[in-house]
Design a protein around this motif. Sequence first.
Motif, PDB file in Angstrom:
ATOM      1  N   GLY A  91      -7.001  10.347  -4.522  1.00 46.95           N
ATOM      2  CA  GLY A  91      -7.205   9.653  -3.388  1.00 46.95           C
ATOM      3  C   GLY A  91      -7.720   8.229  -4.055  1.00 46.95           C
ATOM      4  O   GLY A  91      -6.938   7.744  -4.934  1.00 46.95           O
ATOM      5  N   THR A  92      -8.629   7.261  -3.638  1.00 46.45           N
ATOM      6  CA  THR A  92      -8.913   6.255  -3.894  1.00 46.45           C
ATOM      7  C   THR A  92     -10.144   6.364  -4.820  1.00 46.45           C
ATOM      8  O   THR A  92     -11.447   6.786  -4.226  1.00 46.45           O
ATOM      9  N   LEU A  93     -10.279   6.136  -6.070  1.00 44.27           N
ATOM     10  CA  LEU A  93     -11.674   6.056  -6.801  1.00 44.27           C
ATOM     11  C   LEU A  93     -12.009   4.664  -6.969  1.00 44.27           C
ATOM     12  O   LEU A  93     -11.160   3.656  -7.476  1.00 44.27           O
ATOM     13  N   THR A  94     -13.233   4.193  -6.653  1.00 41.35           N
ATOM     14  CA  THR A  94     -13.534   2.779  -6.946  1.00 41.35           C
ATOM     15  C   THR A  94     -14.659   2.770  -7.921  1.00 41.35           C
ATOM     16  O   THR A  94     -15.653   3.564  -7.978  1.00 41.35           O
ATOM     17  N   LEU A  95     -14.316   1.934  -9.161  1.00 43.36           N
ATOM     18  CA  LEU A  95     -15.288   1.536 -10.133  1.00 43.36           C
ATOM     19  C   LEU A  95     -16.084   0.283  -9.884  1.00 43.36           C
ATOM     20  O   LEU A  95     -15.482  -0.568  -9.544  1.00 43.36           O
ATOM     21  N   SER A  96     -17.399   0.608  -9.519  1.00 46.13           N
ATOM     22  CA  SER A  96     -17.959  -0.751  -9.117  1.00 46.13           C
ATOM     23  C   SER A  96     -19.088  -0.953  -9.945  1.00 46.13           C
ATOM     24  O   SER A  96     -20.255  -0.107 -10.294  1.00 46.13           O
ATOM     25  N   GLY A  97     -19.139  -2.052 -10.504  1.00 46.41           N
ATOM     26  CA  GLY A  97     -20.223  -2.755 -11.397  1.00 46.41           C
ATOM     27  C   GLY A  97     -19.753  -3.149 -12.626  1.00 46.41           C
ATOM     28  O   GLY A  97     -18.562  -2.482 -13.209  1.00 46.41           O
ATOM     29  N   THR A 137      -4.091  14.197 -14.131  1.00 48.46           N
ATOM     30  CA  THR A 137      -3.028  14.022 -13.290  1.00 48.46           C
ATOM     31  C   THR A 137      -3.370  13.194 -12.020  1.00 48.46           C
ATOM     32  O   THR A 137      -4.502  13.118 -11.541  1.00 48.46           O
ATOM     33  N   THR A 138      -2.440  12.197 -11.287  1.00 45.95           N
ATOM     34  CA  THR A 138      -2.760  11.595 -10.263  1.00 45.95           C
ATOM     35  C   THR A 138      -1.823  11.744  -9.196  1.00 45.95           C
ATOM     36  O   THR A 138      -0.418  12.311  -9.440  1.00 45.95           O
ATOM     37  N   ALA A 139      -2.125  12.103  -7.919  1.00 44.97           N
ATOM     38  CA  ALA A 139      -1.327  12.317  -6.841  1.00 44.97           C
ATOM     39  C   ALA A 139      -0.672  10.952  -6.444  1.00 44.97           C
ATOM     40  O   ALA A 139      -0.906  10.011  -6.703  1.00 44.97           O
ATOM     41  N   SER A 140       0.308  11.187  -5.796  1.00 40.12           N
ATOM     42  CA  SER A 140       1.463   9.929  -5.322  1.00 40.12           C
ATOM     43  C   SER A 140       0.424   9.267  -4.529  1.00 40.12           C
ATOM     44  O   SER A 140      -0.364   9.540  -3.723  1.00 40.12           O
ATOM     45  N   ASN A 141       0.210   7.833  -4.546  1.00 40.89           N
ATOM     46  CA  ASN A 141      -0.020   6.905  -3.948  1.00 40.89           C
ATOM     47  C   ASN A 141      -1.747   6.845  -4.001  1.00 40.89           C
ATOM     48  O   ASN A 141      -2.451   6.259  -3.234  1.00 40.89           O
ATOM     49  N   SER A 142      -2.250   7.530  -5.187  1.00 38.00           N
ATOM     50  CA  SER A 142      -3.592   7.381  -5.401  1.00 38.00           C
ATOM     51  C   SER A 142      -3.953   6.103  -6.089  1.00 38.00           C
ATOM     52  O   SER A 142      -3.039   5.270  -6.474  1.00 38.00           O
ATOM     53  N   SER A 143      -5.262   5.852  -6.271  1.00 39.87           N
ATOM     54  CA  SER A 143      -5.357   4.224  -6.841  1.00 39.87           C
ATOM     55  C   SER A 143      -6.729   4.390  -7.378  1.00 39.87           C
ATOM     56  O   SER A 143      -7.804   5.096  -6.994  1.00 39.87           O
ATOM     57  N   VAL A 144      -7.039   3.477  -8.530  1.00 38.98           N
ATOM     58  CA  VAL A 144      -8.219   3.044  -8.859  1.00 38.98           C
ATOM     59  C   VAL A 144      -8.682   1.576  -8.591  1.00 38.98           C
ATOM     60  O   VAL A 144      -7.665   0.833  -9.003  1.00 38.98           O
ATOM     61  N   ILE A 145      -9.632   1.290  -8.054  1.00 37.15           N
ATOM     62  CA  ILE A 145      -9.999   0.365  -7.398  1.00 37.15           C
ATOM     63  C   ILE A 145     -11.243  -0.394  -8.278  1.00 37.15           C
ATOM     64  O   ILE A 145     -12.026   0.320  -8.492  1.00 37.15           O
ATOM     65  N   GLY A 185       1.303   9.816 -10.801  1.00 41.93           N
ATOM     66  CA  GLY A 185       2.116  10.364  -9.771  1.00 41.93           C
ATOM     67  C   GLY A 185       2.916   9.124  -8.958  1.00 41.93           C
ATOM     68  O   GLY A 185       2.535   7.706  -9.642  1.00 41.93           O
ATOM     69  N   THR A 186       3.918   9.385  -8.530  1.00 41.83           N
ATOM     70  CA  THR A 186       4.565   8.310  -7.787  1.00 41.83           C
ATOM     71  C   THR A 186       3.644   7.169  -7.104  1.00 41.83           C
ATOM     72  O   THR A 186       2.730   7.637  -6.221  1.00 41.83           O
ATOM     73  N   LYS A 187       3.893   5.949  -7.453  1.00 41.55           N
ATOM     74  CA  LYS A 187       3.242   4.713  -6.902  1.00 41.55           C
ATOM     75  C   LYS A 187       1.817   4.877  -6.882  1.00 41.55           C
ATOM     76  O   LYS A 187       0.855   4.065  -6.054  1.00 41.55           O
ATOM     77  N   THR A 188       1.311   5.516  -7.811  1.00 43.57           N
ATOM     78  CA  THR A 188      -0.118   5.512  -8.296  1.00 43.57           C
ATOM     79  C   THR A 188      -0.412   3.829  -9.007  1.00 43.57           C
ATOM     80  O   THR A 188       0.344   3.418  -9.572  1.00 43.57           O
ATOM     81  N   ALA A 189      -1.609   3.460  -8.415  1.00 39.60           N
ATOM     82  CA  ALA A 189      -2.069   2.096  -8.986  1.00 39.60           C
ATOM     83  C   ALA A 189      -3.296   2.456  -9.662  1.00 39.60           C
ATOM     84  O   ALA A 189      -4.291   2.760  -9.274  1.00 39.60           O
ATOM     85  N   PHE A 190      -3.089   2.362 -11.130  1.00 42.83           N
ATOM     86  CA  PHE A 190      -4.134   2.896 -11.995  1.00 42.83           C
ATOM     87  C   PHE A 190      -4.596   1.546 -12.852  1.00 42.83           C
ATOM     88  O   PHE A 190      -3.973   0.700 -13.287  1.00 42.83           O
ATOM     89  N   GLU A 191      -5.997   1.814 -13.168  1.00 44.60           N
ATOM     90  CA  GLU A 191      -6.790   0.672 -13.951  1.00 44.60           C
ATOM     91  C   GLU A 191      -7.203   1.380 -15.083  1.00 44.60           C
ATOM     92  O   GLU A 191      -7.910   2.405 -15.308  1.00 44.60           O
ATOM     93  N   GLY A 192      -7.002   0.907 -16.247  1.00 45.00           N
ATOM     94  CA  GLY A 192      -7.670   1.103 -17.562  1.00 45.00           C
ATOM     95  C   GLY A 192      -6.785   1.446 -18.633  1.00 45.00           C
ATOM     96  O   GLY A 192      -5.667   1.639 -18.253  1.00 45.00           O
ATOM     97  N   SER A 193      -6.991   1.838 -19.704  1.00 45.29           N
ATOM     98  CA  SER A 193      -6.394   2.289 -20.922  1.00 45.29           C
ATOM     99  C   SER A 193      -6.571   3.631 -21.034  1.00 45.29           C
ATOM    100  O   SER A 193      -7.448   4.371 -21.155  1.00 45.29           O
TER     101      SER A 193
END
Length: 187
Positions: free
Chosen positions: A93-99, A112-120, A141-149
Amino acid sequence: MTNTGPTIITGDLGLSPGTAVVGFPPGTVAGGAVHAGDPTASSAQAAAHTAYAALVAEPCGTNLTGKALGASPGAVTLSPGVYCFNTSAQLTGTLTLSGSGVYVFKIGTTLTTASNSSVILAKGATAGNVFWQVGSSATLGTKTAFEGSILANISDTITAGASVTGRVFALTGAVTLSGNRIRAASK
C-alpha cells in the motif's frame, strides 16, 4: 545492467565488475555518465559493499516480520529508526516515513512491492536518508513510487513504470530496468 524501454536515470549509471550495459539507448542517463568497468564504477561498487556491511551491522530497533508495509497496523507510518524483517518484506500500500532522521530497513531475503504501491516522505524525511538492505533480491512492482537506496545482495528488478528516488545497487548480480525513472537523492 539491462534495460528495456524509455528509462531515464538522473545521475550516474555504473557497472563493476564487467562492462555489459544493455538498453541505453533507448534508456537515457541525464546529469551523469555511464561508468562501465572504469575506476569510478569500481570505487562505487566497493563503497556499496561497505555500506551494505554497515547496514547489516545495525542493531534492530523494531522487528516487523509478518507485517506488510503500507497495510498492516504498525507498518503504515514509521518514524526514523531501524526496522527488521527476518525473511521477506512486502510493500502492499502506501508507507509514510514521517520525520527527519535515518530510516534503515534490514530484510533477510527478498523485498517485493505490489503494483501502484508507494513510499511517501513527510515532516522532513528525505530519500537520501532511507536505506533498504536486502539479503537477496528486490522486485518493485509496476508503477511503484519508491524512496531510498536499495542495496540488494544479489539483484534488483524494477518493473514497468516504477520510479525510484534514491539509488539501486545489486552487489553480486544484475539490475534490470523497464521504462523507469531513477533519480539520485541527496541527503
